[in-house]
Design a protein around this motif. Sequence first.
Motif, mmCIF file in Angstrom:
data_model
loop_
_atom_site.group_PDB
_atom_site.id
_atom_site.type_symbol
_atom_site.label_atom_id
_atom_site.label_comp_id
_atom_site.label_asym_id
_atom_site.label_seq_id
_atom_site.Cartn_x
_atom_site.Cartn_y
_atom_site.Cartn_z
ATOM 1 N N GLY A 1 -40.847 -32.963 9.406
ATOM 2 C CA GLY A 1 -41.990 -32.482 8.641
ATOM 3 C C GLY A 1 -43.201 -33.387 8.751
ATOM 4 O O GLY A 1 -43.208 -34.378 9.485
ATOM 5 N N THR A 2 -44.200 -33.041 8.002
ATOM 6 C CA THR A 2 -45.444 -33.779 7.982
ATOM 7 C C THR A 2 -45.189 -35.216 7.553
ATOM 8 O O THR A 2 -44.711 -35.453 6.447
ATOM 9 C CB THR A 2 -46.423 -33.106 6.995
ATOM 10 O OG1 THR A 2 -46.510 -31.724 7.309
ATOM 11 C CG2 THR A 2 -47.793 -33.751 7.064
ATOM 12 N N PRO A 3 -45.488 -36.181 8.421
ATOM 13 C CA PRO A 3 -45.250 -37.581 8.048
ATOM 14 C C PRO A 3 -46.282 -38.057 7.026
ATOM 15 O O PRO A 3 -47.342 -37.447 6.866
ATOM 16 C CB PRO A 3 -45.398 -38.329 9.369
ATOM 17 C CG PRO A 3 -46.238 -37.459 10.227
ATOM 18 C CD PRO A 3 -46.003 -36.047 9.779
ATOM 19 N N GLY A 4 -45.953 -39.115 6.354
ATOM 20 C CA GLY A 4 -46.889 -39.707 5.419
ATOM 21 C C GLY A 4 -46.267 -39.996 4.068
ATOM 22 O O GLY A 4 -45.063 -39.839 3.876
ATOM 23 N N ARG B 1 -46.358 -38.478 1.202
ATOM 24 C CA ARG B 1 -45.713 -37.382 0.458
ATOM 25 C C ARG B 1 -44.268 -37.206 0.895
ATOM 26 O O ARG B 1 -43.383 -36.979 0.069
ATOM 27 C CB ARG B 1 -46.491 -36.083 0.626
ATOM 28 C CG ARG B 1 -47.812 -36.107 -0.091
ATOM 29 C CD ARG B 1 -48.625 -34.859 0.015
ATOM 30 N NE ARG B 1 -48.066 -33.816 0.855
ATOM 31 C CZ ARG B 1 -48.460 -32.565 0.842
ATOM 32 N NH1 ARG B 1 -49.426 -32.185 0.049
ATOM 33 N NH2 ARG B 1 -47.918 -31.679 1.640
ATOM 34 N N ARG B 2 -44.020 -37.290 2.199
ATOM 35 C CA ARG B 2 -42.641 -37.151 2.683
ATOM 36 C C ARG B 2 -41.805 -38.347 2.246
ATOM 37 O O ARG B 2 -40.648 -38.188 1.856
ATOM 38 C CB ARG B 2 -42.602 -36.978 4.197
ATOM 39 C CG ARG B 2 -41.185 -36.686 4.687
ATOM 40 C CD ARG B 2 -41.130 -36.295 6.132
ATOM 41 N NE ARG B 2 -41.496 -37.407 6.979
ATOM 42 C CZ ARG B 2 -41.437 -37.395 8.305
ATOM 43 N NH1 ARG B 2 -41.042 -36.307 8.931
ATOM 44 N NH2 ARG B 2 -41.791 -38.437 9.000
ATOM 45 N N VAL C 1 -42.630 -28.496 8.765
ATOM 46 C CA VAL C 1 -43.538 -27.994 9.787
ATOM 47 C C VAL C 1 -43.293 -26.505 9.989
ATOM 48 O O VAL C 1 -44.223 -25.704 10.052
ATOM 49 C CB VAL C 1 -43.368 -28.776 11.103
ATOM 50 C CG1 VAL C 1 -44.170 -28.147 12.218
ATOM 51 C CG2 VAL C 1 -43.767 -30.225 10.916
ATOM 52 N N LEU D 1 -43.818 -29.561 2.984
ATOM 53 C CA LEU D 1 -43.656 -30.630 3.979
ATOM 54 C C LEU D 1 -43.091 -30.157 5.315
ATOM 55 O O LEU D 1 -43.339 -30.782 6.342
ATOM 56 C CB LEU D 1 -42.750 -31.734 3.428
ATOM 57 C CG LEU D 1 -43.323 -32.565 2.293
ATOM 58 C CD1 LEU D 1 -42.241 -33.454 1.697
ATOM 59 C CD2 LEU D 1 -44.505 -33.393 2.771
#
Length: 147
Positions: A116-119, A121-122, A61, A59
């Motif tokens: 980190g990568t939003p969405g 999973r986070r 970046v 997750l």
Amino acid sequence: MNNASTPFRVTGALAIIGAGLIAAAIAYRPTMPLVWMVAYLVLVTGVVQYVLGSAQAALAVNPPRVGTLWAEWVLLNLGHAGVIGGTLTGNFGLLIAGTIFYDLAMILFGWSVRAGTPGPRRVGYWLLILAMIASSLIGISLTLAKR
């Protein structure tokens, strides 16, 4: 294997294997505390540690800094040692110290993926962290209720 996840994945796997060996050793004379310890080693020290390390690496970046990784690892595993040791010996102070270390590690894990990568999973990662903090506090409450 991602280098950022390696300490958590290795320690998690070793905890699961160790728990299996302990389960085999106590199979003919299980006690509630030892059965609890085996479950804790598998689920919390093993599976959750493996998942947290792997998910953090996926997750983030940018890879987490080495100092952050080792701070998480040390706090997390000191926490495990304190929780297990405090529970098995009835040492409430050790249990509290272990829980504090553990919860500090959870906060660091959560903080590490803030950019980190939003969405989903986070969000799931953060929900796991919140669930683990909540379960640690529930464990303290149950211990206090037994005193």
